[in-house]
Scaffold this active site. Structure first.
Site, PDB file in Angstrom:
ATOM      1  N   HIS A  20      30.643 -30.559 -18.202  1.00 25.26           N
ATOM      2  CA  HIS A  20      31.162 -29.491 -19.055  1.00 25.26           C
ATOM      3  C   HIS A  20      32.342 -30.072 -19.837  1.00 25.26           C
ATOM      4  O   HIS A  20      33.338 -30.472 -19.223  1.00 25.26           O
ATOM      5  CB  HIS A  20      31.632 -28.312 -18.211  1.00 25.26           C
ATOM      6  CG  HIS A  20      30.560 -27.739 -17.326  1.00 25.26           C
ATOM      7  ND1 HIS A  20      29.814 -26.629 -17.676  1.00 25.26           N
ATOM      8  CD2 HIS A  20      30.083 -28.143 -16.124  1.00 25.26           C
ATOM      9  CE1 HIS A  20      28.941 -26.369 -16.710  1.00 25.26           C
ATOM     10  NE2 HIS A  20      29.080 -27.268 -15.760  1.00 25.26           N
ATOM     11  N   GLU A 201      23.671 -23.727  -6.566  1.00 29.81           N
ATOM     12  CA  GLU A 201      24.992 -24.319  -6.283  1.00 29.81           C
ATOM     13  C   GLU A 201      25.610 -23.486  -5.153  1.00 29.81           C
ATOM     14  O   GLU A 201      25.797 -23.962  -4.042  1.00 29.81           O
ATOM     15  CB  GLU A 201      25.855 -24.307  -7.544  1.00 29.81           C
ATOM     16  CG  GLU A 201      27.251 -24.901  -7.357  1.00 29.81           C
ATOM     17  CD  GLU A 201      28.112 -24.791  -8.625  1.00 29.81           C
ATOM     18  OE1 GLU A 201      27.815 -23.958  -9.501  1.00 29.81           O
ATOM     19  OE2 GLU A 201      29.124 -25.546  -8.703  1.00 29.81           O
ATOM     20  N   ASP A 279      30.446 -33.050 -13.485  1.00 28.86           N
ATOM     21  CA  ASP A 279      30.635 -31.604 -13.635  1.00 28.86           C
ATOM     22  C   ASP A 279      31.908 -31.282 -14.428  1.00 28.86           C
ATOM     23  O   ASP A 279      31.836 -31.104 -15.646  1.00 28.86           O
ATOM     24  CB  ASP A 279      30.633 -30.928 -12.250  1.00 28.86           C
ATOM     25  CG  ASP A 279      30.216 -29.468 -12.275  1.00 28.86           C
ATOM     26  OD1 ASP A 279      29.866 -28.964 -13.363  1.00 28.86           O
ATOM     27  OD2 ASP A 279      30.226 -28.830 -11.209  1.00 28.86           O
TER      28      ASP A 279
HETATM   29  N1  ADE Z   1      31.233 -24.042 -15.356  1.00 30.40           N
HETATM   30  C1  ADE Z   1      31.884 -25.212 -15.286  1.00 30.40           C
HETATM   31  N2  ADE Z   1      31.594 -25.826 -14.139  1.00 30.40           N
HETATM   32  C2  ADE Z   1      30.728 -25.030 -13.451  1.00 30.40           C
HETATM   33  C3  ADE Z   1      30.051 -25.121 -12.220  1.00 30.40           C
HETATM   34  N3  ADE Z   1      30.203 -26.161 -11.393  1.00 30.40           N
HETATM   35  N4  ADE Z   1      29.248 -24.109 -11.853  1.00 30.40           N
HETATM   36  C4  ADE Z   1      29.089 -23.062 -12.647  1.00 30.40           C
HETATM   37  N5  ADE Z   1      29.699 -22.926 -13.820  1.00 30.40           N
HETATM   38  C5  ADE Z   1      30.508 -23.908 -14.230  1.00 30.40           C
HETATM   39 ZN    ZN Z   2      28.302 -27.446 -13.866  1.00 33.09          ZN
END
Ligand code: ADE
Ligand code: ZN
Length: 328
Positions: A20, A201, A279
């Site tokens: 991200h 997740e 991430d």
């Molecule tokens: N936005 C940024 N990182 C994230 C993650 N690990 N899970 C969900 N949304 C996110």
């Molecule tokens: Zn993510």
């Protein structure tokens, strides 16, 4: 003693498929951009910001992540953020990136969509010129917002689709199942966009199944909890689905309480196309090479397993990359 060295892993060509851009905003740049844009941060120092990065679950992180991104206001800010990430990625031996951005986190604050996307594209182009890193850009919908909001965002994105390769789904997972976005993913698919989603997740295996059946994703972001369902694992294996796994994120967000219990080796042993990614590296304590080295140390991964991971990353990219390796 493990013979997988940092220099060797750095030397392997690799793609990063789960990053991200807003999560690569380092506290130093947060202060710089706050000063440039006349924004008052609720922190007095970089150390104070870093001390606030203690999370017990995804939502703890997301609150601070959305607050952090509020310093991003201009096309130049998005360019600088993107280029700074690519400098780090280059230093880690990354040759290709497929990066996420969260436009709704910016348009809600009055930042024009065009400034966000064009600033990112400026940074990506500069990274390709200077480092030869190729790229794809993936627009993520925030799943805690409504379907209507996602449709409005897709509409806003339409004049920019030559710059955007795909659609993703992120933010608070529990209580916001993929099924909420079935129709908007179908609309994105009709526009020729590639499809990915965060699932499994924190959310249950059923969310992964929904992402496959209803969203028709082509790549699965995280997917850890898919391992709770052996039929689902077999389905992911048989379809050759790539999983974008993020070890340090999983540790910092308490998806695992100890990296030695991380499912990455089990994923590989099950024949899943797992990859290693960072991430939100500015928040989770490391960029992609740090993620490789942390999981190598925790699981005592072999050279063959690391090569499998880097090759999976090249094969899992939407761009066509040469994933052959004579290093085995
Ligand atoms: N936005 C940024 N990182 C994230 C993650 N690990 N899970 C969900 N949304 C996110
Ligand atoms: Zn993510």
């Amino acid at each position: 003693m493990n013979d997988v060295t940092r220099d060797w892993v750095r030397s392997l060509p690799k793609a990063e498929l789960h990053l991200h851009l807003e999560g690569s905003l380092e506290p130093e740049m947060m202060f710089e951009l706050a000063a440039r844009n006349g924004i008052q941060l609720p922190f007095r120092s970089v150390a104070e910001i870093r001390a606030a990065y203690e999370f017990s679950k995804l939502d703890d992180f997301l609150a601070i992540y959305y607050q952090g991104m509020s310093v991003l206001r201009t096309r130049r800010d998005f360019r600088d953020l993107t280029f700074a990430y690519l400098q780090r990625a280059h230093a880690d031996g990354v040759v290709h990136v497929e990066v996420f951005f969260d436009p709704q986190g910016h348009t809600v604050r009055g930042v024009p969509f065009a400034d966000v996307v064009d600033g990112i594209v400026d940074g990506l182009a500069e990274g390709e010129r200077q480092f030869g890193i190729t790229h794809r850009l993936i627009l993520c919908f925030l799943r805690h917002l409504s379907e209507e909001d996602a449709f409005a965002t897709l509409e806003t994105a339409k004049p920019h689709l030559s710059k955007i390769s795909g659609i993703g789904l992120d933010s608070s997972e529990l209580g916001h199942p993929p099924s909420k976005f079935t129709r908007v993913f179908a609309a994105a698919r009709a526009l020729g966009l590639r499809l990915v989603a965060h699932a499994g997740e924190e959310g249950p295996p059923e969310y992964v199944t929904e992402a496959l059946d209803l969203l028709r994703i082509e790549r699965l972001d995280h997917g850890n909890r898919a391992l709770e369902d052996s039929a689902l694992v077999e389905r992911l294996r048989a379809s050759g689905m790539t999983l974008t796994v993020c070890p340090l994120s999983n540790l910092r967000l308490c998806v695992v309480d100890d990296l030695r219990k991380h499912p990455l080796r089990r994923m590989l042993q099950s024949g899943l196309n797992a990859t290693v990614n960072s991430d939100d590296p500015a928040y989770f304590g490391g960029y992609v090479l740090d993620n490789y080295m942390a999981i190598v140390a925790a699981l005592d991964l072999s050279r063959a397993e690391v090569l499998q991971l880097t090759e999976n990353s090249l094969r899992g990219a939407f761009a066509t990359l040469d994933a052959t390796s004579d290093l085995r």
